[in-house]
Design an enzyme around this catalytic site. Structure first.
Site, PDB file in Angstrom:
ATOM      1  N   HIS A   1       0.819  -1.214   0.000  1.00 53.37           N
ATOM      2  CA  HIS A   1       0.000   0.000   0.000  1.00 53.37           C
ATOM      3  C   HIS A   1       0.860   1.274   0.000  1.00 53.37           C
ATOM      4  O   HIS A   1       0.505   2.270   0.635  1.00 53.37           O
ATOM      5  CB  HIS A   1      -1.011  -0.005   1.159  1.00 53.37           C
ATOM      6  CG  HIS A   1      -0.396  -0.061   2.544  1.00 53.37           C
ATOM      7  ND1 HIS A   1      -0.967  -0.765   3.574  1.00 53.37           N
ATOM      8  CD2 HIS A   1       0.704   0.513   3.079  1.00 53.37           C
ATOM      9  CE1 HIS A   1      -0.247  -0.637   4.677  1.00 53.37           C
ATOM     10  NE2 HIS A   1       0.775   0.155   4.394  1.00 53.37           N
TER      11      HIS A   1
ATOM     12  N   HIS B   1      -1.781   4.964   9.627  1.00 49.78           N
ATOM     13  CA  HIS B   1      -0.489   5.649   9.666  1.00 49.78           C
ATOM     14  C   HIS B   1      -0.621   6.965  10.452  1.00 49.78           C
ATOM     15  O   HIS B   1      -0.376   8.048   9.929  1.00 49.78           O
ATOM     16  CB  HIS B   1       0.022   5.904   8.248  1.00 49.78           C
ATOM     17  CG  HIS B   1       0.253   4.663   7.458  1.00 49.78           C
ATOM     18  ND1 HIS B   1      -0.784   3.974   6.846  1.00 49.78           N
ATOM     19  CD2 HIS B   1       1.378   3.958   7.184  1.00 49.78           C
ATOM     20  CE1 HIS B   1      -0.288   2.910   6.222  1.00 49.78           C
ATOM     21  NE2 HIS B   1       1.009   2.876   6.413  1.00 49.78           N
TER      22      HIS B   1
ATOM     23  N   HIS C   1      10.899  -2.956   3.392  1.00 52.19           N
ATOM     24  CA  HIS C   1      11.270  -1.554   3.272  1.00 52.19           C
ATOM     25  C   HIS C   1      11.611  -0.976   4.641  1.00 52.19           C
ATOM     26  O   HIS C   1      11.123  -1.449   5.669  1.00 52.19           O
ATOM     27  CB  HIS C   1      10.176  -0.719   2.602  1.00 52.19           C
ATOM     28  CG  HIS C   1       8.866  -0.620   3.309  1.00 52.19           C
ATOM     29  ND1 HIS C   1       8.074  -1.702   3.630  1.00 52.19           N
ATOM     30  CD2 HIS C   1       8.181   0.466   3.749  1.00 52.19           C
ATOM     31  CE1 HIS C   1       6.969  -1.297   4.216  1.00 52.19           C
ATOM     32  NE2 HIS C   1       7.007   0.017   4.322  1.00 52.19           N
TER      33      HIS C   1
ATOM     34  N   GLU D   1       4.845  -4.901   8.654  1.00 50.95           N
ATOM     35  CA  GLU D   1       3.496  -4.810   8.093  1.00 50.95           C
ATOM     36  C   GLU D   1       3.028  -6.136   7.505  1.00 50.95           C
ATOM     37  O   GLU D   1       1.830  -6.392   7.410  1.00 50.95           O
ATOM     38  CB  GLU D   1       3.449  -3.738   7.001  1.00 50.95           C
ATOM     39  CG  GLU D   1       3.571  -2.316   7.508  1.00 50.95           C
ATOM     40  CD  GLU D   1       3.538  -1.288   6.388  1.00 50.95           C
ATOM     41  OE1 GLU D   1       3.425  -0.093   6.696  1.00 50.95           O
ATOM     42  OE2 GLU D   1       3.616  -1.675   5.200  1.00 50.95           O
TER      43      GLU D   1
END
Length: 279
Positions: A12, A59, A193, A240
């Site tokens: 996402h 977030h 990431h 995540e």
């Protein structure tokens, strides 16, 4: 009776939403990424789910350091796009399914999962970007969404094994709902990431491929990947990926891999995508 027939895993990265919203999804940088979802759009148009159960992480928009629920289930009529600092995304308001959400909440709590119930909640790119990648830019999203926000921002995050078990409980809840609904479960986030400090920009394609193989073929082993391994191999934001195990838990033990796509990079994120169907 409601039935979960398929699952989608999807990164996402917010840059994908920016590319779609600003009309640059066909430029030299973004075109290869969006091309990887062309089959997906065709697939979901044929699949025509009546509802999407979408697992994502907030977030710091709906939640901040003053309140950090581990699992927050959306039980609202609708979920407006959040302002993440530059205005809400120009995408449709996400419509909910309050009756099913209430049914899931009751079933999960009686099944010993102590979740947070959200009767109002704005949603950020963690939820809207996967919808964009799968449906494009419609005037309205084609079906209701039941969102589940998982804390993977502030330590401690839930274990992959706990997420996998939660997925199984969600399947039990959904498939005990009396209305005939065809449901697709989404697990979002990742892949490898890291956004900060000395390893900013870390991407581990070999580990990502192994993660996807385990998710599909041996989820009982894959869900036991430790927090330390996620951090070491997939970067600080790689955690995540535990959310993909909520989706996987909603599916059969044996699944068919319908589509796999992987691209490096989108901004500083490895984009991973799977479509799975129950055997």
């Amino acid at each position: 009776m409601a039935k979960i027939t398929s699952g989608v895993a999807c990164s996402h990265a917010p840059a994908l939403g920016v590319a779609s919203d600003s009309g640059i999804s066909n430029d030299d940088y973004y075109a290869p990424i969006f091309k990887g979802f062309e089959y997906s759009k065709e697939w979901i148009a044929k699949e025509k789910p009546d509802l999407i159960f979408l697992v994502y992480n907030d977030h710091c928009t709906a939640f901040d350091a003053s309140m950090i629920p581990t699992f927050a289930l959306g039980c609202a009529h609708e979920y407006p796009p959040a302002d993440e600092g530059w205005g809400p995304r120009p995408v449709p308001v996400v419509k909910g399914h309050r009756k099913l959400s209430a049914h899931i909440a009751q079933s999960l709590i009686l099944d010993k999962f102590d979740i947070t119930i959200m009767n109002e909640m704005e949603v950020d790119h963690g939820l809207t970007v996967p919808l964009t990648m799968m449906f494009g830019r419609p005037e309205e999203w084609p079906c209701p969404v039941v969102p589940l926000a998982v804390n993977v921002v502030q330590y401690p995050a839930p274990l992959g094994a706990r997420c996998f078990a939660l997925g199984k409980a969600i399947r039990k809840a959904i498939e005990s709902y009396p209305e005939a609904l065809k449901v697709c479960a989404f697990g979002t986030g990742g892949m490898s990431h890291q956004l900060q400090h000395q390893r900013a920009g870390l991407i581990n394609s070999e580990w990502d491929a192994r993660f996807m193989d385990l998710l599909i073929n041996d989820p009982e082993q894959g869900c036991r990947i430790s927090h330390v391994e996620y951090l070491r191999e997939a970067g600080s934001e790689g955690i995540e990926l535990v959310m993909w195990y909520v989706m996987r838990g909603t599916l059969n033990e044996d699944v068919n891999e319908v589509h796999r796509f992987y691209h490096v990079p989108a901004s500083n994120t490895a984009v991973g995508h799977l479509i799975l169907e129950n055997r």
